[in-house]
Design a protein around this motif. Structure first.
Motif, short mmCIF file in Angstrom:
data_model
loop_
_atom_site.label_atom_id
_atom_site.label_comp_id
_atom_site.label_asym_id
_atom_site.label_seq_id
_atom_site.Cartn_x
_atom_site.Cartn_y
_atom_site.Cartn_z
N GLU A 81 0.89 -1.12 -0.02
CA GLU A 81 0.04 0.01 -0.10
C GLU A 81 0.97 1.12 -0.21
OE1 GLU A 81 -2.43 -0.72 3.38
OE2 GLU A 81 -3.77 -2.10 2.35
N ARG A 82 1.93 1.09 0.97
CA ARG A 82 3.06 2.52 0.96
C ARG A 82 3.57 2.60 -0.71
NH1 ARG A 82 4.46 0.63 5.90
NH2 ARG A 82 6.04 -0.53 4.87
N GLU A 83 4.18 1.54 -1.18
CA GLU A 83 4.70 1.80 -2.57
C GLU A 83 3.91 2.03 -3.51
OE1 GLU A 83 8.01 1.38 -2.87
OE2 GLU A 83 8.00 1.33 -0.64
N ILE A 84 2.71 1.78 -3.48
CA ILE A 84 1.69 2.02 -4.55
C ILE A 84 1.12 3.43 -4.38
CG2 ILE A 84 -1.08 1.90 -5.14
CD1 ILE A 84 -0.60 -1.16 -4.62
N LYS A 85 1.24 4.06 -3.22
CA LYS A 85 0.73 5.55 -3.26
C LYS A 85 2.06 6.34 -3.70
CE LYS A 85 -1.85 5.42 0.75
NZ LYS A 85 -1.89 5.58 2.34
N LYS A 86 3.22 5.75 -3.76
CA LYS A 86 4.55 6.62 -4.26
C LYS A 86 4.54 6.64 -5.85
CE LYS A 86 7.56 5.15 -0.57
NZ LYS A 86 8.86 4.20 -0.45
N ILE A 87 3.62 5.77 -6.58
CA ILE A 87 3.66 5.57 -7.89
C ILE A 87 2.46 6.62 -8.39
CG2 ILE A 87 3.49 4.18 -10.02
CD1 ILE A 87 4.41 1.55 -7.97
N SER A 88 2.63 7.47 -8.78
CA SER A 88 1.56 8.46 -9.20
C SER A 88 0.91 8.18 -10.53
CB SER A 88 2.31 10.20 -9.31
OG SER A 88 3.06 10.09 -10.47
N ILE A 104 -9.08 1.49 -10.95
CA ILE A 104 -10.14 1.96 -11.51
C ILE A 104 -11.53 1.11 -11.18
CG2 ILE A 104 -11.29 2.24 -13.77
CD1 ILE A 104 -8.71 4.09 -13.38
N GLY A 105 -12.56 1.69 -10.80
CA GLY A 105 -13.69 0.88 -10.43
C GLY A 105 -13.51 0.89 -8.68
N SER A 106 -14.26 -0.23 -8.32
CA SER A 106 -14.20 -0.67 -7.04
C SER A 106 -14.27 -1.97 -6.69
CB SER A 106 -15.54 0.17 -6.35
OG SER A 106 -16.63 -0.40 -6.87
N GLY A 107 -13.77 -2.51 -5.56
CA GLY A 107 -13.52 -3.80 -5.08
C GLY A 107 -13.19 -4.86 -6.15
N TYR A 108 -13.80 -5.88 -6.13
CA TYR A 108 -13.15 -6.99 -6.94
C TYR A 108 -13.55 -6.58 -8.43
CZ TYR A 108 -11.98 -9.65 -2.87
OH TYR A 108 -11.48 -10.06 -1.88
N SER A 109 -14.60 -5.89 -8.62
CA SER A 109 -14.85 -5.33 -10.38
C SER A 109 -13.76 -4.42 -10.71
CB SER A 109 -16.16 -5.12 -10.35
OG SER A 109 -16.39 -3.68 -9.51
N GLY A 110 -12.93 -3.91 -10.12
CA GLY A 110 -11.92 -2.86 -10.50
C GLY A 110 -10.72 -3.42 -11.18
N TYR A 111 -9.94 -2.58 -11.55
CA TYR A 111 -8.36 -3.08 -12.10
C TYR A 111 -7.58 -1.89 -12.00
CZ TYR A 111 -10.24 -0.31 -16.16
OH TYR A 111 -10.48 0.69 -17.02
N TRP A 112 -6.24 -2.32 -12.06
CA TRP A 112 -5.07 -1.44 -11.84
C TRP A 112 -4.86 -0.87 -13.26
CZ3 TRP A 112 -3.67 0.37 -7.46
CH2 TRP A 112 -3.77 -0.54 -6.32
N LYS A 113 -4.39 0.42 -13.58
CA LYS A 113 -3.97 0.81 -14.85
C LYS A 113 -3.02 1.79 -14.65
CE LYS A 113 -5.88 3.56 -18.78
NZ LYS A 113 -6.97 4.28 -19.12
N MET A 114 -2.06 1.81 -15.62
CA MET A 114 -0.80 2.80 -15.63
C MET A 114 -1.21 3.94 -16.55
SD MET A 114 1.78 2.00 -13.66
CE MET A 114 3.07 2.75 -14.56
N ASN A 115 -0.99 5.20 -16.18
CA ASN A 115 -1.29 6.22 -16.99
C ASN A 115 -0.24 6.72 -17.94
OD1 ASN A 115 -3.98 6.45 -16.24
ND2 ASN A 115 -3.43 7.94 -14.70
#
Length: 50
Positions: free
Chosen positions: A27-34, A39-50
């Protein structure tokens, strides 16, 4: 980061287990990656790199 490229629906817990660190560390490391957003919520969401 490769884990997210292969599986953009991976959870914090799954990432922590694969890498061998705590969920809190993930969680800490993810916050560092702007460019990384969840995208989405809960289990229906997914990670996306901009």
């Amino acid at each position: 980061m490769l884990t997210l490229i292969k599986d953009n629906k991976i959870t914090h817990d799954e990432m922590a287990k694969k890498i061998g660190v705590s969920k809190k560390t993930i969680e800490r490391e993810i916050k560092k990656i702007s460019q990384l957003k969840y995208i989405g919520s809960g289990y229906s969401g997914y990670w996306k790199m901009n």
